[in-house]
Design an enzyme around this catalytic site. Structure first.
Site, PDB file in Angstrom:
ATOM      1  N   MET A 103       0.804  -1.212   0.000  1.00 42.27           N
ATOM      2  CA  MET A 103       0.000   0.000   0.000  1.00 42.27           C
ATOM      3  C   MET A 103       0.838   1.264   0.000  1.00 42.27           C
ATOM      4  SD  MET A 103      -2.826  -1.228   2.796  1.00 42.27           S
ATOM      5  CE  MET A 103      -3.954   0.104   2.508  1.00 42.27           C
ATOM      6  N   GLY A 106       7.750   4.337   3.031  1.00 46.30           N
ATOM      7  CA  GLY A 106       8.320   5.580   3.553  1.00 46.30           C
ATOM      8  C   GLY A 106       9.675   5.308   4.165  1.00 46.30           C
ATOM      9  N   THR A 107      10.219   6.314   4.825  1.00 44.90           N
ATOM     10  CA  THR A 107      11.526   6.137   5.463  1.00 44.90           C
ATOM     11  C   THR A 107      11.476   5.073   6.540  1.00 44.90           C
ATOM     12  OG1 THR A 107      11.011   7.954   6.979  1.00 44.90           O
ATOM     13  CG2 THR A 107      12.239   8.506   4.979  1.00 44.90           C
ATOM     14  N   GLN A 110       7.557  -0.197   5.098  1.00 42.11           N
ATOM     15  CA  GLN A 110       6.484  -0.406   4.130  1.00 42.11           C
ATOM     16  C   GLN A 110       5.169  -0.646   4.853  1.00 42.11           C
ATOM     17  OE1 GLN A 110       8.423  -3.058   0.723  1.00 42.11           O
ATOM     18  NE2 GLN A 110       9.042  -3.773   2.731  1.00 42.11           N
ATOM     19  N   VAL A 111       4.059  -0.409   4.133  1.00 41.04           N
ATOM     20  CA  VAL A 111       2.739  -0.735   4.650  1.00 41.04           C
ATOM     21  C   VAL A 111       2.099  -1.742   3.710  1.00 41.04           C
ATOM     22  CG1 VAL A 111       0.465   0.124   5.299  1.00 41.04           C
ATOM     23  CG2 VAL A 111       2.493   1.524   5.731  1.00 41.04           C
ATOM     24  N   ASP A 222       3.509  16.289  13.483  1.00 39.10           N
ATOM     25  CA  ASP A 222       3.614  16.080  12.027  1.00 39.10           C
ATOM     26  C   ASP A 222       2.230  16.070  11.388  1.00 39.10           C
ATOM     27  OD1 ASP A 222       4.969  15.825   9.651  1.00 39.10           O
ATOM     28  OD2 ASP A 222       5.182  13.653   9.784  1.00 39.10           O
TER      29      ASP A 222
END
Length: 436
Positions: A103, A106-107, A110-111, A222
């Protein structure tokens, strides 16, 4: 609630500079139609060394295909060069979870979209990179998520953690699966703004979530449209009157709106407890408060500055401060909001002193300032004029609210609960929500 007064924003000059990069998360649109599926899900190895994240998505019906072992762990594979977990679509992530698709990335890692065999539901699993600092950050995030879960009765404000586990040196956090982020919705809608009534609903829920976190002595740090997810992926098409008089190509005279306004906050990887040591820099650039840039320290008010920036972006379709450099960022603030207070300039950290002249005025433009940068700053209107261009009804209330949220001095900035009592949210007490 039916939308009766739909007034589109006046077009502004197009900014040809690169837009901010979308931060990938677990937001995805509603599944698109797919060709007939094979009887067995193919093995597609996923990781930067294999497919560079370009993965096929399979509809949920594929989880019932025969021929794939259900309760067998996959063979051991080495992580990729960046510490990301390498997996295959259709295999298990522990015997309980079956991987359906990737999906986002990012840093942090993963998702993955997975089927929870035990609960018979689709979930989103954040698989953190097998690097010590990211593992440590993940454990802090789990602590925050569990605290939110204990206090968020009904799970209306923040994404809910379902489970977490350590799998082959990867911290895995299991979440409920939500819809697309507000940023992703804007992007896929050609950055067309939301109607003011919908912005009001988003703003109210966002401030309720922020107030909830602040009551628990948590600072998100954030907040941005990428970290605000719609609960549902369903949307509806409506005529976009701004485009009706133009060429009717590719359905451009229609725009999408979410069917429900329900949203939840996500990404608590940077969330800080009030008593914890605060890092020097927080927030994604476009939503970063002035006290952070000036090195004056930060606390709860930095979240409210971000909320103000988000509300403007939802009304306009683009970020208020589209910049990637501190001096230009401060110049944009002064262009939109007026001069920075002298007492904040005088107290600026040594790392921020270089942005000011001896007269305690912002040293912009300087010898290194490009014409592109000057154009980007000079094209920005004052806040009042900007909102009057974007909003018809409720413009006065919205301007007053934003002036409270975007005050330079964090000590004078509106608090979340005070903002919720603002006439922008309370003037029409008959408003009960936004549903199509």
């Amino acid at each position: 609630m039916e939308m009766q007064k739909m007034v589109e924003c006046l077009q502004r000059g197009v900014d040809t500079r690169p837009r901010k990069r979308p931060r990938l998360t677990w937001d995805v649109p509603a599944p698109a139609p797919h060709p007939p599926l094979p009887k067995v899900i193919p093995t597609v190895y996923c990781g930067q060394e294999f497919m560079n994240g370009l993965l096929p998505n399979y509809p949920y019906s594929s989880i019932y295909c025969k021929g794939v072992p259900r309760n067998i762990s996959p063979p051991w594979r080495s992580d990729d060069k960046d510490g990301h977990y390498v997996f295959a679509i259709g295999e298990n992530l522990t015997p309980r979870y079956r991987i359906l698709s990737k999906m986002g990335e990012g840093t942090f890692g993963q998702v993955l979209e997975c089927l929870d065999h035990e609960r018979k539901e689709i979930v989103a699993i954040k698989v953190v990179r097998s690097i010590h600092k990211y593992r440590e950050a993940a454990m802090i995030e789990i602590d925050v998520l569990q605290k939110l879960l204990r206090h968020d009765v009904g799970g209306r404000r923040c994404v809910q953690i379902r489970n977490w586990f350590d799998y082959r040196n990867h911290i895995c956090i299991v979440f409920e699966k939500l819809g697309p982020s507000l940023y992703d919705f804007l992007r896929k809608n050609s950055y067309r703004s939301f109607p003011i009534d919908l912005v009001r609903e988003f703003g109210r829920q966002l401030l309720e979530s922020v107030a909830f976190m602040h009551d628990l002595r948590l600072i998100h740090t954030d907040l941005k449209p990428e970290n605000i997810l719609l609960v549902s992926s369903e949307s509806i098409k409506i005529p976009d009157f701004k485009f009706l008089s133009r060429s009717m190509k590719d359905g451009s005279y229609f725009k999408n709106l979410p069917k429900s306004s329900a949203i939840k906050l996500i990404d608590f990887g940077s969330t800080t407890f009030e008593h914890q040591d605060h890092s020097y820099v927080v927030s994604t650039r476009h939503y970063r408060a002035p006290e952070v840039i000036l090195g004056l320290g930060w606390n709860y008010p930095c979240d409210l500055w971000s909320v103000g920036c988000i509300l403007v972006e939802l009304c306009s379709g683009e970020a208020l401060f589209q910049t990637h450099e501190n001096l230009e960022h401060l110049a944009m603030m002064e262009r939109v909001l007026g001069p920075l207070p002298q007492h904040m300039i005088i107290r600026a950290d040594r790392r921020a002193e270089k942005y000011f002249k001896r007269s305690a005025r912002l040293g912009w433009p300087d010898s290194s300032t490009s014409r592109e940068s000057m154009r980007a700053v000079w094209k920005l209107p004052r806040l009042q004029n900007l909102i009057m261009q974007l909003v018809d009804n409720s413009a006065g209330d919205l301007i007053d609210l934003l002036q409270g949220l975007l005050r330079y001095d964090p000590g004078e900035r509106l608090k979340a609960r005070d903002a919720l009592r603002h006439p922008f949210f309370t003037r029409d007490l008959r408003r009960v929500g936004y549903h199509l």
